[in-house]
Write a protein that holds these residues in place. Structure first.
Motif, PDB file in Angstrom:
ATOM      1  N   LYS A  82      89.694-125.148 -43.018  1.00  0.00           N
ATOM      2  CA  LYS A  82      88.983-123.860 -42.948  1.00  0.00           C
ATOM      3  C   LYS A  82      89.009-123.296 -41.528  1.00  0.00           C
ATOM      4  CE  LYS A  82      87.031-122.723 -46.718  1.00  0.00           C
ATOM      5  NZ  LYS A  82      87.580-121.632 -47.502  1.00  0.00           N
ATOM      6  N   TRP A  83      88.799-124.152 -40.536  1.00  0.00           N
ATOM      7  CA  TRP A  83      88.820-123.717 -39.143  1.00  0.00           C
ATOM      8  C   TRP A  83      90.210-123.204 -38.776  1.00  0.00           C
ATOM      9  CZ3 TRP A  83      91.802-125.777 -35.185  1.00  0.00           C
ATOM     10  CH2 TRP A  83      91.551-125.260 -33.927  1.00  0.00           C
ATOM     11  N   PHE A  84      91.259-123.934 -39.169  1.00  0.00           N
ATOM     12  CA  PHE A  84      92.618-123.549 -38.833  1.00  0.00           C
ATOM     13  C   PHE A  84      92.981-122.208 -39.466  1.00  0.00           C
ATOM     14  CE2 PHE A  84      97.240-123.686 -39.391  1.00  0.00           C
ATOM     15  CZ  PHE A  84      97.618-123.851 -38.067  1.00  0.00           C
ATOM     16  N   VAL A  85      92.606-122.006 -40.731  1.00  0.00           N
ATOM     17  CA  VAL A  85      92.887-120.733 -41.404  1.00  0.00           C
ATOM     18  C   VAL A  85      92.128-119.600 -40.713  1.00  0.00           C
ATOM     19  CG1 VAL A  85      92.499-119.462 -43.557  1.00  0.00           C
ATOM     20  CG2 VAL A  85      93.492-121.755 -43.614  1.00  0.00           C
ATOM     21  N   ASN A  86      90.897-119.882 -40.291  1.00  0.00           N
ATOM     22  CA  ASN A  86      90.118-118.879 -39.571  1.00  0.00           C
ATOM     23  C   ASN A  86      90.801-118.512 -38.253  1.00  0.00           C
ATOM     24  OD1 ASN A  86      87.988-117.158 -39.064  1.00  0.00           O
ATOM     25  ND2 ASN A  86      86.724-118.755 -38.142  1.00  0.00           N
ATOM     26  N   GLU A  87      91.318-119.504 -37.538  1.00  0.00           N
ATOM     27  CA  GLU A  87      92.036-119.237 -36.293  1.00  0.00           C
ATOM     28  C   GLU A  87      93.315-118.445 -36.559  1.00  0.00           C
ATOM     29  OE1 GLU A  87      91.233-119.914 -33.023  1.00  0.00           O
ATOM     30  OE2 GLU A  87      89.266-120.398 -33.860  1.00  0.00           O
ATOM     31  N   LEU A  88      94.012-118.754 -37.644  1.00  0.00           N
ATOM     32  CA  LEU A  88      95.209-117.999 -37.992  1.00  0.00           C
ATOM     33  C   LEU A  88      94.875-116.538 -38.271  1.00  0.00           C
ATOM     34  CD1 LEU A  88      97.330-120.276 -40.363  1.00  0.00           C
ATOM     35  CD2 LEU A  88      97.942-119.458 -38.104  1.00  0.00           C
ATOM     36  N   LYS A  89      93.770-116.310 -38.984  1.00  0.00           N
ATOM     37  CA  LYS A  89      93.367-114.931 -39.276  1.00  0.00           C
ATOM     38  C   LYS A  89      93.027-114.176 -38.002  1.00  0.00           C
ATOM     39  CE  LYS A  89      91.572-115.608 -43.928  1.00  0.00           C
ATOM     40  NZ  LYS A  89      90.379-115.646 -44.777  1.00  0.00           N
ATOM     41  N   HIS A  90      92.269-114.810 -37.115  1.00  0.00           N
ATOM     42  CA  HIS A  90      91.913-114.148 -35.861  1.00  0.00           C
ATOM     43  C   HIS A  90      93.138-113.924 -34.982  1.00  0.00           C
ATOM     44  CE1 HIS A  90      87.684-113.911 -36.516  1.00  0.00           C
ATOM     45  NE2 HIS A  90      87.541-115.225 -36.662  1.00  0.00           N
ATOM     46  N   ALA A  95      97.009-110.190 -32.645  1.00  0.00           N
ATOM     47  CA  ALA A  95      98.408-109.834 -32.416  1.00  0.00           C
ATOM     48  C   ALA A  95      98.697-108.437 -32.935  1.00  0.00           C
ATOM     49  CB  ALA A  95      99.325-110.853 -33.083  1.00  0.00           C
ATOM     50  N   SER A  96      98.149-108.089 -34.101  1.00  0.00           N
ATOM     51  CA  SER A  96      98.398-106.755 -34.640  1.00  0.00           C
ATOM     52  C   SER A  96      97.692-105.688 -33.815  1.00  0.00           C
ATOM     53  CB  SER A  96      97.962-106.672 -36.103  1.00  0.00           C
ATOM     54  OG  SER A  96      96.569-106.857 -36.215  1.00  0.00           O
ATOM     55  N   SER A  97      96.491-105.994 -33.294  1.00  0.00           N
ATOM     56  CA  SER A  97      95.800-105.004 -32.462  1.00  0.00           C
ATOM     57  C   SER A  97      96.517-104.825 -31.127  1.00  0.00           C
ATOM     58  CB  SER A  97      94.343-105.392 -32.238  1.00  0.00           C
ATOM     59  OG  SER A  97      94.261-106.562 -31.456  1.00  0.00           O
ATOM     60  N   GLN A  98      97.067-105.903 -30.561  1.00  0.00           N
ATOM     61  CA  GLN A  98      97.835-105.785 -29.324  1.00  0.00           C
ATOM     62  C   GLN A  98      99.122-105.017 -29.567  1.00  0.00           C
ATOM     63  OE1 GLN A  98      98.371-109.750 -27.895  1.00  0.00           O
ATOM     64  NE2 GLN A  98      96.312-109.897 -27.045  1.00  0.00           N
ATOM     65  N   ASP A 100      99.537-102.687 -31.859  1.00  0.00           N
ATOM     66  CA  ASP A 100      99.160-101.282 -32.025  1.00  0.00           C
ATOM     67  C   ASP A 100      98.852-100.643 -30.685  1.00  0.00           C
ATOM     68  OD1 ASP A 100      99.508-101.603 -34.723  1.00  0.00           O
ATOM     69  OD2 ASP A 100      97.361-101.862 -35.153  1.00  0.00           O
ATOM     70  N   THR A 101      98.138-101.359 -29.816  1.00  0.00           N
ATOM     71  CA  THR A 101      97.795-100.838 -28.503  1.00  0.00           C
ATOM     72  C   THR A 101      99.057-100.607 -27.677  1.00  0.00           C
ATOM     73  OG1 THR A 101      95.732-102.080 -28.583  1.00  0.00           O
ATOM     74  CG2 THR A 101      96.412-101.244 -26.439  1.00  0.00           C
ATOM     75  N   GLY A 102      99.988-101.541 -27.748  1.00  0.00           N
ATOM     76  CA  GLY A 102     101.239-101.395 -27.009  1.00  0.00           C
ATOM     77  C   GLY A 102     102.049-100.226 -27.506  1.00  0.00           C
ATOM     78  N   THR A 103     102.048 -99.944 -28.784  1.00  0.00           N
ATOM     79  CA  THR A 103     102.784 -98.814 -29.331  1.00  0.00           C
ATOM     80  C   THR A 103     102.141 -97.506 -28.917  1.00  0.00           C
ATOM     81  OG1 THR A 103     102.910-100.239 -31.294  1.00  0.00           O
ATOM     82  CG2 THR A 103     103.957 -98.128 -31.434  1.00  0.00           C
ATOM     83  N   GLU A 104     100.806 -97.462 -28.912  1.00  0.00           N
ATOM     84  CA  GLU A 104     100.119 -96.244 -28.497  1.00  0.00           C
ATOM     85  C   GLU A 104     100.374 -95.953 -27.027  1.00  0.00           C
ATOM     86  OE1 GLU A 104      96.059 -96.829 -29.497  1.00  0.00           O
ATOM     87  OE2 GLU A 104      96.425 -96.820 -31.653  1.00  0.00           O
ATOM     88  N   GLU A 105     100.367 -96.988 -26.180  1.00  0.00           N
ATOM     89  CA  GLU A 105     100.632 -96.780 -24.770  1.00  0.00           C
ATOM     90  C   GLU A 105     102.065 -96.321 -24.554  1.00  0.00           C
ATOM     91  OE1 GLU A 105      99.654-100.390 -22.761  1.00  0.00           O
ATOM     92  OE2 GLU A 105      97.503-100.188 -23.165  1.00  0.00           O
ATOM     93  N   TYR A 106     102.996 -96.834 -25.341  1.00  0.00           N
ATOM     94  CA  TYR A 106     104.386 -96.413 -25.241  1.00  0.00           C
ATOM     95  C   TYR A 106     104.518 -94.941 -25.604  1.00  0.00           C
ATOM     96  CZ  TYR A 106     109.372 -96.096 -26.225  1.00  0.00           C
ATOM     97  OH  TYR A 106     110.677 -95.716 -26.243  1.00  0.00           O
ATOM     98  N   LYS A 107     103.794 -94.506 -26.653  1.00  0.00           N
ATOM     99  CA  LYS A 107     103.855 -93.110 -27.070  1.00  0.00           C
ATOM    100  C   LYS A 107     103.252 -92.190 -26.012  1.00  0.00           C
ATOM    101  CE  LYS A 107     103.816 -93.974 -32.019  1.00  0.00           C
ATOM    102  NZ  LYS A 107     103.015 -93.846 -33.252  1.00  0.00           N
ATOM    103  N   LYS A 108     102.184 -92.651 -25.331  1.00  0.00           N
ATOM    104  CA  LYS A 108     101.543 -91.843 -24.304  1.00  0.00           C
ATOM    105  C   LYS A 108     102.460 -91.645 -23.105  1.00  0.00           C
ATOM    106  CE  LYS A 108      96.797 -93.107 -25.393  1.00  0.00           C
ATOM    107  NZ  LYS A 108      95.611 -93.826 -24.949  1.00  0.00           N
ATOM    108  N   ASP A 109     103.257 -92.688 -22.784  1.00  0.00           N
ATOM    109  CA  ASP A 109     104.156 -92.601 -21.644  1.00  0.00           C
ATOM    110  C   ASP A 109     105.288 -91.627 -21.889  1.00  0.00           C
ATOM    111  OD1 ASP A 109     102.646 -94.413 -20.285  1.00  0.00           O
ATOM    112  OD2 ASP A 109     103.899 -96.149 -20.779  1.00  0.00           O
ATOM    113  N   ARG A 110     105.657 -91.392 -23.110  1.00  0.00           N
ATOM    114  CA  ARG A 110     106.768 -90.487 -23.417  1.00  0.00           C
ATOM    115  C   ARG A 110     106.248 -89.116 -23.388  1.00  0.00           C
ATOM    116  NH1 ARG A 110     111.234 -91.723 -27.141  1.00  0.00           N
ATOM    117  NH2 ARG A 110     112.283 -93.172 -25.813  1.00  0.00           N
TER     118      ARG A 110
END
Length: 110
Positions: A82-90, A95-98, A100-110
């Protein structure tokens, strides 16, 4: 014609391929499938069944210490899964939020 001539020899490779063709098995072999809610429900069900069997054996044997330790080990294993699955989810959420943030920053730079 004898009955033995009618029997078709089974090919082990075809049995393996047939097993992988089952949707559940093929889904389990894909990356990230360990986070699927149905798979997690099955894992929980297996642990519940294991604990039920161990508790019944504990009662049947009159409180054998070995079964008590096996119950403790299985509970610790269940908690670690259960702990391992919880860590995988987090980890996947971070990773997906990072990403998304990296894509938004890339779009702002253009």
């Amino acid at each position: 014609m004898s009955r033995n001539d009618d029997l078709v020899e089974s090919d082990p490779d075809s049995e393996t391929r047939a097993l992988v063709d089952i949707p559940v098995v093929s889904h389990l072999l894909t990356p990230g499938s360990s986070l699927h809610p149905t798979f997690l429900l099955v894992v929980d069900g297996v642990f519940v069944f294991l604990l039920l069997v161990l508790v019944v054996l504990l009662v049947i044997t009159g409180g054998n210490l070995h079964f008590l330790f096996l119950i403790c080990i299985s509970l610790a294993l269940w908690a670690s899964v259960k702990w391992f699955v919880n860590e995988l989810k987090h980890g996947s959420l971070e990773a997906s939020s990072q990403r998304d943030t990296g894509t938004e920053e890339y779009k702002k730079d253009r």
